[in-house]
Design a protein around this motif. Structure first.
Motif, short mmCIF file in Angstrom:
data_model
loop_
_atom_site.label_atom_id
_atom_site.label_comp_id
_atom_site.label_asym_id
_atom_site.label_seq_id
_atom_site.Cartn_x
_atom_site.Cartn_y
_atom_site.Cartn_z
N UNK A 36 58.71 38.42 81.48
CA UNK A 36 57.97 38.57 82.92
C UNK A 36 58.10 40.18 82.91
N UNK A 37 57.43 41.15 84.12
CA UNK A 37 58.16 42.57 83.38
C UNK A 37 58.80 42.56 84.63
N UNK A 38 59.37 43.73 85.20
CA UNK A 38 60.28 44.16 86.38
C UNK A 38 59.44 43.19 87.66
N UNK A 39 58.39 44.15 87.96
CA UNK A 39 57.59 43.63 88.80
C UNK A 39 57.79 41.70 89.09
N UNK A 40 57.38 41.57 87.74
CA UNK A 40 56.87 40.10 88.11
C UNK A 40 58.91 39.42 88.66
N UNK A 41 59.71 40.01 88.43
CA UNK A 41 61.07 39.49 88.43
C UNK A 41 61.86 39.75 89.80
#
Length: 138
Positions: A36-41
């Motif tokens: 997961x990227x930072x946006x998703x997290x």
């Protein structure tokens, strides 16, 4: 507690199990087991937190719901507004950032706005209904 209120409370309690499984998912994300990227997290965390808070708030509101002397349509909004928000807000948070490395949320983020409208309607209905009924004086 009215029988229909009790059934809704039981459903809301069982729905908290989905929040528990969401927490397990977040642990896997944090441990690197789910890419997961930072946006998703950040959106996953927000969705998870809002799901839990709104479900518990839904349960608390039921304590007032049986004491409201309001028209049926207001009673319906008072009982369902926050639980509907508890579904829509996390759905918008999770579903709007699905995919491999999204750069921004997709159109399903509109569910968050719908959730806010449902939450506001539910809180207004139960709050004004309780004041008008004098539920605090019972």
């Amino acid at each position: 507690m009215e029988p229909s209120t009790l059934v809704l409370a039981e459903i809301l309690l069982l729905a908290l199990i989905t929040v528990e499984s969401g927490g397990a998912f977040l642990v896997r994300v944090a441990a690197g087991g789910v890419p997961a990227n930072d946006l998703q997290k950040s959106w996953y965390r927000a969705g998870h937190a809002h799901a839990a808070v709104l479900l518990v708030l839904s349960l608390a509101i039921l304590a007032f719901a049986d004491h409201l002397d309001v028209p049926t349509w207001v009673d319906w909004i008072a009982r369902s507004g926050v639980p509907v928000a508890a579904i829509l807000m996390p759905a918008g948070s999770f579903l709007s950032v699905l995919g491999k490395n999204p750069e921004k949320p997709n159109r399903l983020s509109l569910l968050i706005g719908l959730s806010a409208a449902s939450l506001t309607a539910g809180l207004l209905a139960v709050g004004i209904g309780a004041i008008a009924t004098g539920a605090g004086n019972a």
